[in-house]
Every structure is written in structure tokens, then in C-alpha cells.
Design a protein around this motif. Sequence first.
Motif, PDB file in Angstrom:
ATOM      1  N   GLN A 113       0.831  -1.217   0.000  1.00 17.65           N
ATOM      2  CA  GLN A 113       0.000   0.000   0.000  1.00 17.65           C
ATOM      3  C   GLN A 113       0.858   1.256   0.000  1.00 17.65           C
ATOM      4  O   GLN A 113       0.519   2.256  -0.647  1.00 17.65           O
ATOM      5  CB  GLN A 113      -0.927   0.004   1.216  1.00 17.65           C
ATOM      6  CG  GLN A 113      -2.139  -0.892   1.058  1.00 17.65           C
ATOM      7  CD  GLN A 113      -3.040  -0.883   2.272  1.00 17.65           C
ATOM      8  OE1 GLN A 113      -2.579  -0.679   3.399  1.00 17.65           O
ATOM      9  NE2 GLN A 113      -4.328  -1.116   2.068  1.00 17.65           N
ATOM     10  N   LYS A 114       1.984   1.226   0.711  1.00 15.15           N
ATOM     11  CA  LYS A 114       2.815   2.429   0.820  1.00 15.15           C
ATOM     12  C   LYS A 114       3.726   2.627  -0.382  1.00 15.15           C
ATOM     13  O   LYS A 114       4.144   3.760  -0.657  1.00 15.15           O
ATOM     14  CB  LYS A 114       3.621   2.380   2.114  1.00 15.15           C
ATOM     15  CG  LYS A 114       2.744   2.530   3.349  1.00 15.15           C
ATOM     16  CD  LYS A 114       3.532   2.830   4.602  1.00 15.15           C
ATOM     17  CE  LYS A 114       2.599   3.079   5.774  1.00 15.15           C
ATOM     18  NZ  LYS A 114       3.302   3.470   6.999  1.00 15.15           N
ATOM     19  N   THR A 115       4.054   1.548  -1.080  1.00 16.64           N
ATOM     20  CA  THR A 115       4.985   1.684  -2.207  1.00 16.64           C
ATOM     21  C   THR A 115       4.289   1.725  -3.564  1.00 16.64           C
ATOM     22  O   THR A 115       4.850   2.264  -4.524  1.00 16.64           O
ATOM     23  CB  THR A 115       6.008   0.535  -2.208  1.00 16.64           C
ATOM     24  OG1 THR A 115       5.319  -0.728  -2.180  1.00 16.64           O
ATOM     25  CG2 THR A 115       6.934   0.625  -1.002  1.00 16.64           C
ATOM     26  N   PHE A 116       3.079   1.180  -3.666  1.00 12.42           N
ATOM     27  CA  PHE A 116       2.379   1.104  -4.951  1.00 12.42           C
ATOM     28  C   PHE A 116       2.179   2.482  -5.590  1.00 12.42           C
ATOM     29  O   PHE A 116       2.471   2.678  -6.774  1.00 12.42           O
ATOM     30  CB  PHE A 116       1.042   0.390  -4.763  1.00 12.42           C
ATOM     31  CG  PHE A 116       0.417  -0.141  -6.036  1.00 12.42           C
ATOM     32  CD1 PHE A 116       1.188  -0.757  -7.021  1.00 12.42           C
ATOM     33  CD2 PHE A 116      -0.950  -0.046  -6.245  1.00 12.42           C
ATOM     34  CE1 PHE A 116       0.609  -1.261  -8.181  1.00 12.42           C
ATOM     35  CE2 PHE A 116      -1.546  -0.547  -7.397  1.00 12.42           C
ATOM     36  CZ  PHE A 116      -0.754  -1.144  -8.372  1.00 12.42           C
ATOM     37  N   PRO A 117       1.693   3.481  -4.838  1.00 11.53           N
ATOM     38  CA  PRO A 117       1.521   4.800  -5.460  1.00 11.53           C
ATOM     39  C   PRO A 117       2.834   5.378  -5.975  1.00 11.53           C
ATOM     40  O   PRO A 117       2.864   6.045  -7.011  1.00 11.53           O
ATOM     41  CB  PRO A 117       0.946   5.655  -4.318  1.00 11.53           C
ATOM     42  CG  PRO A 117       0.322   4.675  -3.381  1.00 11.53           C
ATOM     43  CD  PRO A 117       1.195   3.473  -3.448  1.00 11.53           C
ATOM     44  N   GLN A 118       3.920   5.118  -5.267  1.00  3.53           N
ATOM     45  CA  GLN A 118       5.225   5.628  -5.696  1.00  3.53           C
ATOM     46  C   GLN A 118       5.663   4.970  -6.996  1.00  3.53           C
ATOM     47  O   GLN A 118       6.151   5.631  -7.920  1.00  3.53           O
ATOM     48  CB  GLN A 118       6.269   5.363  -4.602  1.00  3.53           C
ATOM     49  CG  GLN A 118       5.931   5.969  -3.260  1.00  3.53           C
ATOM     50  CD  GLN A 118       6.932   7.020  -2.839  1.00  3.53           C
ATOM     51  OE1 GLN A 118       7.883   7.323  -3.545  1.00  3.53           O
ATOM     52  NE2 GLN A 118       6.721   7.599  -1.675  1.00  3.53           N
ATOM     53  N   VAL A 119       5.494   3.653  -7.085  1.00  5.63           N
ATOM     54  CA  VAL A 119       5.877   2.928  -8.302  1.00  5.63           C
ATOM     55  C   VAL A 119       5.065   3.437  -9.491  1.00  5.63           C
ATOM     56  O   VAL A 119       5.612   3.658 -10.583  1.00  5.63           O
ATOM     57  CB  VAL A 119       5.659   1.409  -8.133  1.00  5.63           C
ATOM     58  CG1 VAL A 119       5.904   0.681  -9.444  1.00  5.63           C
ATOM     59  CG2 VAL A 119       6.593   0.854  -7.060  1.00  5.63           C
ATOM     60  N   ILE A 120       3.775   3.620  -9.304  1.00  6.57           N
ATOM     61  CA  ILE A 120       2.911   4.081 -10.396  1.00  6.57           C
ATOM     62  C   ILE A 120       3.384   5.440 -10.907  1.00  6.57           C
ATOM     63  O   ILE A 120       3.460   5.672 -12.122  1.00  6.57           O
ATOM     64  CB  ILE A 120       1.447   4.131  -9.931  1.00  6.57           C
ATOM     65  CG1 ILE A 120       0.903   2.697  -9.790  1.00  6.57           C
ATOM     66  CG2 ILE A 120       0.582   4.922 -10.907  1.00  6.57           C
ATOM     67  CD1 ILE A 120      -0.475   2.612  -9.184  1.00  6.57           C
ATOM     68  N   GLN A 121       3.738   6.339  -9.988  1.00  5.74           N
ATOM     69  CA  GLN A 121       4.240   7.650 -10.400  1.00  5.74           C
ATOM     70  C   GLN A 121       5.565   7.536 -11.152  1.00  5.74           C
ATOM     71  O   GLN A 121       5.797   8.220 -12.154  1.00  5.74           O
ATOM     72  CB  GLN A 121       4.405   8.563  -9.181  1.00  5.74           C
ATOM     73  CG  GLN A 121       3.099   9.013  -8.565  1.00  5.74           C
ATOM     74  CD  GLN A 121       2.271   9.880  -9.499  1.00  5.74           C
ATOM     75  OE1 GLN A 121       2.795  10.753 -10.184  1.00  5.74           O
ATOM     76  NE2 GLN A 121       0.968   9.638  -9.539  1.00  5.74           N
ATOM     77  N   GLN A 122       6.430   6.661 -10.693  1.00  2.00           N
ATOM     78  CA  GLN A 122       7.729   6.479 -11.342  1.00  2.00           C
ATOM     79  C   GLN A 122       7.601   5.891 -12.740  1.00  2.00           C
ATOM     80  O   GLN A 122       8.524   6.006 -13.553  1.00  2.00           O
ATOM     81  CB  GLN A 122       8.622   5.573 -10.476  1.00  2.00           C
ATOM     82  CG  GLN A 122       9.068   6.219  -9.178  1.00  2.00           C
ATOM     83  CD  GLN A 122       9.673   5.227  -8.197  1.00  2.00           C
ATOM     84  OE1 GLN A 122       9.884   4.053  -8.526  1.00  2.00           O
ATOM     85  NE2 GLN A 122       9.952   5.679  -6.987  1.00  2.00           N
ATOM     86  N   MET A 123       6.454   5.301 -13.044  1.00  2.00           N
ATOM     87  CA  MET A 123       6.248   4.669 -14.351  1.00  2.00           C
ATOM     88  C   MET A 123       5.225   5.430 -15.204  1.00  2.00           C
ATOM     89  O   MET A 123       4.535   4.838 -16.028  1.00  2.00           O
ATOM     90  CB  MET A 123       5.829   3.214 -14.163  1.00  2.00           C
ATOM     91  CG  MET A 123       6.898   2.375 -13.483  1.00  2.00           C
ATOM     92  SD  MET A 123       6.481   0.612 -13.395  1.00  2.00           S
ATOM     93  CE  MET A 123       6.672   0.128 -15.118  1.00  2.00           C
ATOM     94  N   GLY A 124       5.134   6.744 -15.025  1.00  2.00           N
ATOM     95  CA  GLY A 124       4.296   7.559 -15.891  1.00  2.00           C
ATOM     96  C   GLY A 124       2.910   7.856 -15.364  1.00  2.00           C
ATOM     97  O   GLY A 124       2.106   8.477 -16.060  1.00  2.00           O
TER      98      GLY A 124
END
Length: 435
Positions: free
Chosen positions: A47-58
Motif C-alpha cells: 500500500q505504501k509503495t504502490f503509489p510511488q511505483v505508479i508515479q515512477q512509471m508515468g
Amino acid sequence: MNIRNGIFLALLVLTLFAGGCAVNPVTGRSELALMQVSTQEEVDIGQKTFPQVIQQMGGEYPDPALAAYVNRVGQRLGRVSARSDLPYQFKVVNDSSPNAFALPGGFIAVSRGLLVNMENEAQLAAVLGHEVGHVDARHSVQGMQRGTLLNVGMAVLSGVAGDTGLGTLAQQAGGLAANLIDKSYSRDQERESDALGIDYMVRSGYDPQGAIQLQEFFYRKIEGGAEPMWLTGLFRSHPFSKERLDANRDYVRRQYPQTLNNPNYSLLPQPLQQATARLRSVKGAYELYDEARKLEGQGNLSGAVASYLKAAAAAPEESLILTGLGMAYLKAEDTQSARRHLQKAAQLQPEYFLTRLGLGYAYLQGGQNPQAVSELEASMKLLPTLQGAYLLAEGYEKTGQRQKALSLYQDVAKADPNGKLGQAAAKRAQALGGR
């Protein structure tokens, strides 16, 4: 070493390894686990890392109908999985690189670049089922336990939820997110996830030939001298081989002969084609966008702007293309053109950090400081970055919010002590009366 010390060391090693092994209930394998990670901790990390990954991938691809369709297919698989109690989420990321990834706890994404190459829903189910298999077998958690990532993960969990500044928690979450998606799975883990994914497909009523079709397509990419996009995407973290393809053909023949030519198991080409109609209509525009990014990376800024303009003309409603064009104009110091394109991009897709970051910078350059602060605060909430923090501190300073500016300058200086931004922030903090 004396005998007593030798015996003590041997007992210590035996205790560590005996206490640190556990049997995975999904795969039946014995795993080294020097520190147990509970299911709730897995979910919290995801939950804490998913939003960050999504942002890093566009960011998320801004097509609600496509998002709902992919999530619906994913949930169908999650319901029949070995860990159906997990709160599965399935997203589409706006990335040209063909890719898919899974984070602990059931947080899964597939890229625009992979989706546009699929022919039927069973192929999508194969990709999502494979990623569900990685989650169920706890492959990411195993990787964390073997390396230093577990300490980072536990630190993130012990932090204050909702911290969106450039504090230690935000940096740790960002670093963990990047490491989790960059880790390559072993061939054994890939085979394990292949089998689990096929199991889930069959339980859901999909024809497992969809998985074989997709892997045959992957093999053609390898056989033809794998295209760069595939090497930097799916094949980087998901190693593929002819042996793996053959193993999956054999698995389907042995385990699921009843599915062959059986109308009860479907490929479903039409739903997939309908759901991805927009993606296919803008595929050419994104090829121009990718070429523009390549030219920009080579330092050919005028060529990049020309390619971005062609891409934007071909697909004027694609926010990521407009963001790329706007950022290129900023590099070319054409702030007015940059602001115009970034404003439109933000209207189309407000939930992408780079769009809001670029627009905030453009506003700062134009002296529109309150607007800059608003955009930069939005960017930092989506993905805390050094650049965003420094610019936001500058915005605070220019709007008379001295204490906020000082605090943020100090954060940047602490996070980047030897870098240009960190040193510049330290000077600004000192000028404002800080230490």
C-alpha cells in the motif's frame, strides 16, 4: 578459536537457520526467513509503495473504462487464487515499455506498452495471473528477506502514515518502491508463477492456450533479437527462455487436457479489443513520443521538440505526450509554450507528479508564485522529489512563508548534502537564518 567458542558459534548458526526456515503454504517450499513478515505487513508495504511505483512509471493511464476492465479481469483471478483474502488491486501504468509487476500484498500493474500487444482477454489473464502467482508465492518478500530491503521495508512500516514531505519516510518508501520493481526473479520463481497463473486461468474459465500464445509472442521477441523496449521492460525482471515456453506447453498438456478445444474455456478476443481500442488508436503517436524521448536523451533538443509536436498532433488528448513536450520546452527555455502544454496535460490527467512539477516551475519562472506553490504541493503529494522540494521551498520563500521555506530547504540539504541542489538549499537555509 577454542572448542567452547566453536560449539557456541555452531549452536548459534543452527538456531538461526532452524528458526528462520518456514514452509510456504502455497508452493510447499522451505524458505529461509530470518525475520517473519506477516500478511498484514505485506499488505502495508504494498500500500505504501504502490503509489510511488505508479508515479515512477508515468502515472496511471487516464482511461477509466480500460482501468475498470483490467481490474475486473484481475479480480476474477484473485478470487480463485491461493490467497484470495488479499486486497488485490490492478492498475494500468502509462509506460511504453512492455512490463508488468507485482508488489507484496497483491498490488499489481500492467503497462500500456504490454497491453497494446495483446490479442485476447486470456492473454491478459495470463499476465495478471502470473503476477498474482508471484504475490501468492511471496517472491518479493523472499527477495527482501535475503537482502537489505527488509530493513527498509520495516522502517517504512514504522514511519508515520501519510508522510508526503521529503522526510526520511518518503525517501525510504521511494527507494523501496524502486528496488522492488527492479529485482529480477529467478527462473525457478518464474516457472512457479507460470504454473500458478495457469491454474488460476483455468479455475476462472480462461483457455490456458492464451498463456502459451503470449509466451510464443515473447519468444519471437527473443528469437528476433529482442527489441530494446522489451529488454528494459518485461525481460529485465522476468527472464524468459525457450525452455520455459516448452515447460508451460507441457504443463497445460499434462494438467489440463480437458481444456483443449473445449468451449467452456475462453480466449475472449472481443472484450480485450474493445477495451484497448484507444491504446491501439494512439500507438503511432506514442512511437513518436518514444523517439522524442530518445532524441532528448541524446541531447538533440530541437529534434525532440519536433517529434513531440508530431506526437501531440497525432494524439492531442494524450496527457503524457503533452507533458513530455512541455518539459522539453522548459529545457529550451520557452516557458510560455511549456506552460500552455503543461496546463492542458494537467487538465487531462492531474494525478501525475511530473506534469504538476513542470507546471509549478513554469509558474515560478513567470512570477506566478501562488499558482506555483499550488502545483508544487500537488507534485510533492504524488511523489516527493528533491527537485520538487527545492522548487516548493523557493515558492514558499517568494510567497512570504519563511518558516515553511526554511524547513524544506533544510530537508533538501540533509537529503542531498553533496549535490548541487543540496548545497544550494543549504545556502538558502543559511540566508533565511537557519543553520
